[in-house]
Design an enzyme around this catalytic site. Sequence first.
Site, PDB file in Angstrom:
ATOM      1  N   ASP A   1      -8.988   9.265   4.080  1.00 26.92           N
ATOM      2  CA  ASP A   1      -7.871   8.569   3.446  1.00 26.92           C
ATOM      3  C   ASP A   1      -8.094   7.069   3.449  1.00 26.92           C
ATOM      4  OD1 ASP A   1      -4.719   8.902   2.737  1.00 26.92           O
ATOM      5  OD2 ASP A   1      -5.052   7.101   3.946  1.00 26.92           O
TER       6      ASP A   1
ATOM      7  N   TYR B   1      -6.607  -1.440   1.990  1.00 31.90           N
ATOM      8  CA  TYR B   1      -7.394  -1.358   3.221  1.00 31.90           C
ATOM      9  C   TYR B   1      -8.684  -2.167   3.104  1.00 31.90           C
ATOM     10  CZ  TYR B   1      -4.465   2.754   4.315  1.00 31.90           C
ATOM     11  OH  TYR B   1      -3.423   3.616   4.550  1.00 31.90           O
TER      12      TYR B   1
ATOM     13  N   LYS C   1      -5.288   4.758  -2.824  1.00 34.29           N
ATOM     14  CA  LYS C   1      -3.913   4.425  -3.204  1.00 34.29           C
ATOM     15  C   LYS C   1      -3.838   3.128  -3.994  1.00 34.29           C
ATOM     16  CE  LYS C   1      -2.692   6.184   1.374  1.00 34.29           C
ATOM     17  NZ  LYS C   1      -3.886   5.721   2.087  1.00 34.29           N
TER      18      LYS C   1
ATOM     19  N   HIS D   1       1.061   3.697  -3.541  1.00 34.35           N
ATOM     20  CA  HIS D   1       1.148   3.403  -2.103  1.00 34.35           C
ATOM     21  C   HIS D   1       2.564   3.056  -1.644  1.00 34.35           C
ATOM     22  CE1 HIS D   1      -1.556   1.739   1.365  1.00 34.35           C
ATOM     23  NE2 HIS D   1      -0.533   2.429   1.830  1.00 34.35           N
TER      24      HIS D   1
END
Length: 289
Positions: free
Chosen positions: A49, A54, A83, A115
């Site tokens: 994930d 990120y 996302k 997200h």
Amino acid sequence: MSSSAAPSVLLNNGVHMPILGLGTYKIKDPEEVYQALEAALDCGYRSFDSAAVYGNEAELGRVLKELLPKHGLTREDVFITSKLSPKDQGEGAMEAALHSLSELDMDYIDLYLIHWPGTRGLSVSDQRNPGNRAQSWAALEELHAQGKLKAIGVSNYTQGHMRALMQSCKVPPALLQVECHPKLCQTELRSVCKEYGVCFQAYSSLGKGELTKDPVVIEVAKTCERTPAQVLLRWAVQQGVLVLPKSSNPDRVKDNAKIFDFTLSDSDMDRLSALDCGYRCCWDPCEVV
């Protein structure tokens, strides 16, 4: 050779998704990414994930290309989630999703999520938020039709956000990913997902580590001779909730996978669920219109 893969569930579009995934939030250092993914693949993780925010999509893709052959696996053997960043909500969604594909250096993403229900730069009460969400979803539907996103879904949506999406979408969301643990059981939200046939996935199953120190969790863990983390993850999967524990520590990555060879008693499940108090250790989307 890798150990056997963790069990999977069937999403509402016919795609199989592993119950156990590796969360990669805050795992950006190349060596950390490599160590975490190698340990994960070795003990049966097949789901990973990530997210645009990120900042590790490119590293994740690069490391998987290196490690998959080593473990006798191909791209088709793993399940990749990413996302849409809140900054790209609305008219930027199509380009952002394609950028994630490019960063991962893959032909398709297994699951792509919106997200956050809001838009970066807009207040939570801004009436443009619903329109931006709808525009993002239309872009995801288009990329899904093209086969570039095998499944599409949402993260941090409330019951209201979910019902609005279900009333307007052409392609229903395959999955909802939200914070969920014994102190935030999300009973109503899980009921909405069940009603619509949407898979429910938990993030922050350990409450950012706080719940592993809870006296009830510790007592249950001692009773069944497991770690508090394993008990918290088992509490979720025993209810059909998918999990994605995050760690870059190889030993913890492996420990977190040992949740399919024991069962919590009904009384232990009840004791853990009784901790529910609506406590959030992450973001609260409830005020986003």
